[in-house]
Design an enzyme around this catalytic site. Structure first.
Site, short mmCIF file in Angstrom:
data_model
loop_
_atom_site.label_atom_id
_atom_site.label_comp_id
_atom_site.label_asym_id
_atom_site.label_seq_id
_atom_site.Cartn_x
_atom_site.Cartn_y
_atom_site.Cartn_z
N LEU B 126 0.83 -1.20 0.00
CA LEU B 126 0.00 0.00 0.00
C LEU B 126 0.87 1.27 0.00
O LEU B 126 0.72 2.13 -0.86
CB LEU B 126 -0.93 -0.02 1.23
CG LEU B 126 -1.77 1.23 1.51
CD1 LEU B 126 -2.77 1.48 0.37
CD2 LEU B 126 -2.55 1.07 2.84
N ARG B 243 -4.10 -3.21 12.82
CA ARG B 243 -3.68 -2.46 14.02
C ARG B 243 -3.75 -3.34 15.26
O ARG B 243 -2.88 -3.27 16.14
CB ARG B 243 -4.56 -1.23 14.20
CG ARG B 243 -4.18 -0.14 13.24
CD ARG B 243 -5.18 0.98 13.14
NE ARG B 243 -4.72 1.87 12.07
CZ ARG B 243 -5.46 2.80 11.49
NH1 ARG B 243 -6.72 2.97 11.86
NH2 ARG B 243 -4.95 3.55 10.55
N GLU B 363 1.93 0.65 10.56
CA GLU B 363 0.50 0.32 10.69
C GLU B 363 -0.29 1.52 11.20
O GLU B 363 -1.19 1.42 12.01
CB GLU B 363 0.33 -0.89 11.62
CG GLU B 363 -0.86 -1.78 11.29
CD GLU B 363 -0.60 -2.72 10.12
OE1 GLU B 363 0.55 -3.10 9.88
OE2 GLU B 363 -1.57 -3.04 9.43
N THR B 365 0.96 5.59 12.19
CA THR B 365 1.78 6.12 13.29
C THR B 365 0.87 6.40 14.48
O THR B 365 -0.36 6.52 14.35
CB THR B 365 2.46 7.45 12.91
OG1 THR B 365 1.42 8.43 12.69
CG2 THR B 365 3.30 7.32 11.65
#
Lengths: 259, 383
Positions: B126, B243, B363, B365
């Site tokens: 990504l 996350r 993932e 900040t």
């Protein structure tokens, strides 16, 4: 192929193991039990033979109810079913009686190939494969570090001091394997779940035609006459090198007759 | 001592026991040396795959483990406490399988079992050099050409870059902002796809991170996941779960640092007493334990919400923020407990500290997490 693997639950070798003063048998309750490490190689080899040639792998154990954990582990690794021979009357059976009892179970399961580890890490007699083959009247091919199946023939390789032996026998046969033979797999998560649904046969002594007097401590051909606790480990000796460390170590090794 | 858990089922307890057995025997003994040598342990992923640990939160019908997130994340935490690079890899792989599972057609999903079984390792492509937190600004193009797409552009910070067997690729199919992004499943070894030299990182050196360069690489259109232009929502929908994965990794790392610090404080003596008997250090250890356990609670709460089908985006951001900040603090304090020894590479805690830092960065900040949380607060208050 009908493959039967004999496994044994033993005390964890990492723990302190003791004999009971009451009857000189191993105190199995004081320590955690787990599958005899050397039997893991036997289970793995059976699974590999099954994967290559088809058939079914049956786990056979003789031991108290806690040995169910060892059966579960072998089933988790991928074995198909199990037989758990458990009866208080079997307590204290020596190798001769154990081989007799297992012979009776094998009469019930049938077999093309019986696989054992080279020995158990508790009793360490290492004679069960030979006794079993003798009782069953089939070939014994022992201490294999390689096994090949070719139709109704089994070929094994055995490490020796001078090289290795190649031994061949016709099936049915009893084979024992050493730890060099393979790398046992971990059970998979799915294997653990599937193991719960796999059949575990629990025959009684009567089912097997065994008279309780034929087995157990009282009727054993061998007896533990005496035992003593191992002396506590002596404190290590620290040698400080003052330029003469090498000769001090050499003197020490000589005093212990290592050099 | 290992984390004291309350598994929700006997099945989960056995899964966690299996995980502990495997990580203790196969991962922990190798971690320090592999990290020192920046050696990517591809074989470890095969072992985890064979053991059924790489597809845990996916249904059994497509080769997964059928486990709730509450359980999957605790497995991930156990792996992280032995080897953070591997756990991060597991999390990324799990994330990379998500778009195919959630948005793939039945035909596309036939590929899932070998992905979830660990035969194939995945990457998530990504980010770009100029599209990090602002992922919607990505520039890599996918131009329709006959029965496929021609990909041109570069992706940055790709975990398993150059090692992965497949990538989930987000690329621009139209110049319409975030609605012009599409999601494609690409092969890891594709003509026109090269990986850059692995990044020279501060930590997680056992996990390969590299850029990917697409120079006219062709991806058949049968590997478009979802509809053209649906890529950005797909990317966002996977991120909340990702996350949580990183939160679990951070807690595992913090637990490892705590365990190391406690063991050291029990054994190391100064002024005739073990360090743990000095209140200054004992309280430091107590705070570390409190940080680890409270961080674990945040990800477990978010996971239970996810497992019950409740919204969990805010809780996922909170878990990621709390757990990774806790990991940074706990690993830093572990170095403090070990004193001079902690600062050397003979002990693992300086490595843990370096590994924790990146968890506050990737993932999303921790600044982004705060933005997400604040946005939820504003939105929820306005309701």
């Amino acid at each position: 192929m009908n493959i039967v693997v004999c496994v044994k639950q033993v005390p964890d070798t990492a723990t302190e193991r003791k004999l009971k003063s009451s009857d000189s048998t191993l105190d199995r309750e004081a320590v955690d039990g787990l599958m005899n490490e050397l039997d893991e190689y036997a289970v793995e080899e059976a699974l590999r033979i099954k994967e290559a040639h088809g058939g079914e792998v049956t786990i056979l154990t003789m031991g108290p109810s806690t040995a169910a954990d060892t059966i579960r582990k072998a089933l988790s690794m991928g074995a198909d079913k199990a037989v758990h021979l458990s009866d208080d009357a079997l307590h204290g059976s020596d190798s001769l009686q154990t081989s007799f009892a297992i012979q009776q179970v094998l009469g019930r399961t049938g077999f093309d190939l019986v696989i054992l580890g080279s020995e158990s890490t508790d009793a360490r007699t290492g004679v069960l494969a030979a006794m079993l083959a003798e009782r069953l009247g089939v070939s014994q091919v022992t201490l294999a570090n390689k096994v090949e199946i070719d139709g109704s023939t089994i070929r094994i390789q055995r490490q020796t001091d001078y090289g290795f032996d190649r031994v061949e026998a016709s099936l049915p046969a009893v084979v024992s394997v050493v730890e060099k033979i393979n790398e046992p797999r971990y059970p998979s998560f799915k294997g653990i779940m599937a193991a719960k649904k796999k059949p575990v046969d629990a025959p009684s002594l009567a089912d097997l035609g065994i008279d309780a007097a034929q087995v157990g401590l009282a009727g054993s051909a061998t007896t533990v006459v005496d035992f003593a606790e191992a002396p506590p480990r002596a404190k290590g000796q620290i040698v400080t090198d003052e330029g003469d460390g090498g000769s001090k170590i050499a003197d020490f090794l000589a005093s212990k007759k290592f050099v | 001592m290992p984390a004291d858990r309350v598994p929700p089922s006997e099945e989960a307890a056995e899964l966690l026991a299996l995980t502990r057995e495997i990580v203790a025997a196969e991962l922990a003994p190798r971690a320090a040396e592999a990290e020192e040598n920046s050696a990517f342990p591809r074989d470890v992923f095969r072992l985890l795959g064979r053991s059924g640990l790489l597809g845990l939160p996916y249904p059994e019908s497509c080769g997964g483990g059928g486990q709730p997130y509450e359980v999957y994340l605790q497995v991930l935490e156990e792996v992280a406490s032995a080897w953070a690079s591997v756990a991060v890899g597991m999390s990324v792989h799990t994330l990379a399988c998500y778009p195919l599972h959630a948005f793939g057609t039945d035909k596309q999903k036939q590929r899932l079992p070998e992905m979830l079984g660990g035969e194939l390792l995945g990457g998530y492509a990504l980010s770009e050099t100029d599209a990090g937190s602002d992922a919607g600004a990505l520039k890599t193009r996918a131009v329709r050409d006959g029965d496929g797409y021609v990909i041109t552009g570069s992706k940055a910070w790709i975990t398993h870059g150059g090692e992965a067997d497949f990538y989930v690729l987000f690329a621009r199919t139209a110049d319409t902002g975030t609605s012009g992004i599409s999601c494609l499943l690409t092969d890891g070894r594709l003509a026109g796809l090269t990986a850059g030299t692995p990044e020279r990182k501060m930590g997680l050196t056992g996990s390969t991170t590299a850029s990917l360069h697409f120079d006219g690489a062709r991806v058949p259109d049968e590997w478009l996941l979802g509809a053209e232009g649906q890529g950005f929502p797909i990317a966002l929908s996977a991120l909340d779960s990702g996350r949580l994965g990183i939160a679990a990794c951070a807690v595992g790392l913090a637990q490892a640092a705590l365990d190391e610090a406690v063991a050291y404080a029990l054994q190391r003596e100064q002024f005739g007493s073990p360090l743990i008997e000095f209140q200054g250090l004992a309280f430091l250890l107590a705070d570390m334990a409190a940080a680890v356990e409270s961080a674990r609670c945040t990800y477990l709460d978010a996971a239970r919400r996810k497992d019950r089908g409740l919204p969990f985006a805010r809780q996922a951001s909170i878990a990621k923020l709390v757990a990774t900040d806790a990991a940074m603090k706990v690993t830093t304090d572990a170095v403090q407990v070990l004193g001079g020894n902690g600062y050397t590479r003979d002990y693992p805690v300086e490595r843990y500290m370096r590994e924790a830092k990146v968890m506050q960065i990737f993932e999303g900040t921790n600044q982004i997490q705060r933005m997400v949380i604040a946005r939820h607060l504003a939105r929820d208050a306005a309701k």
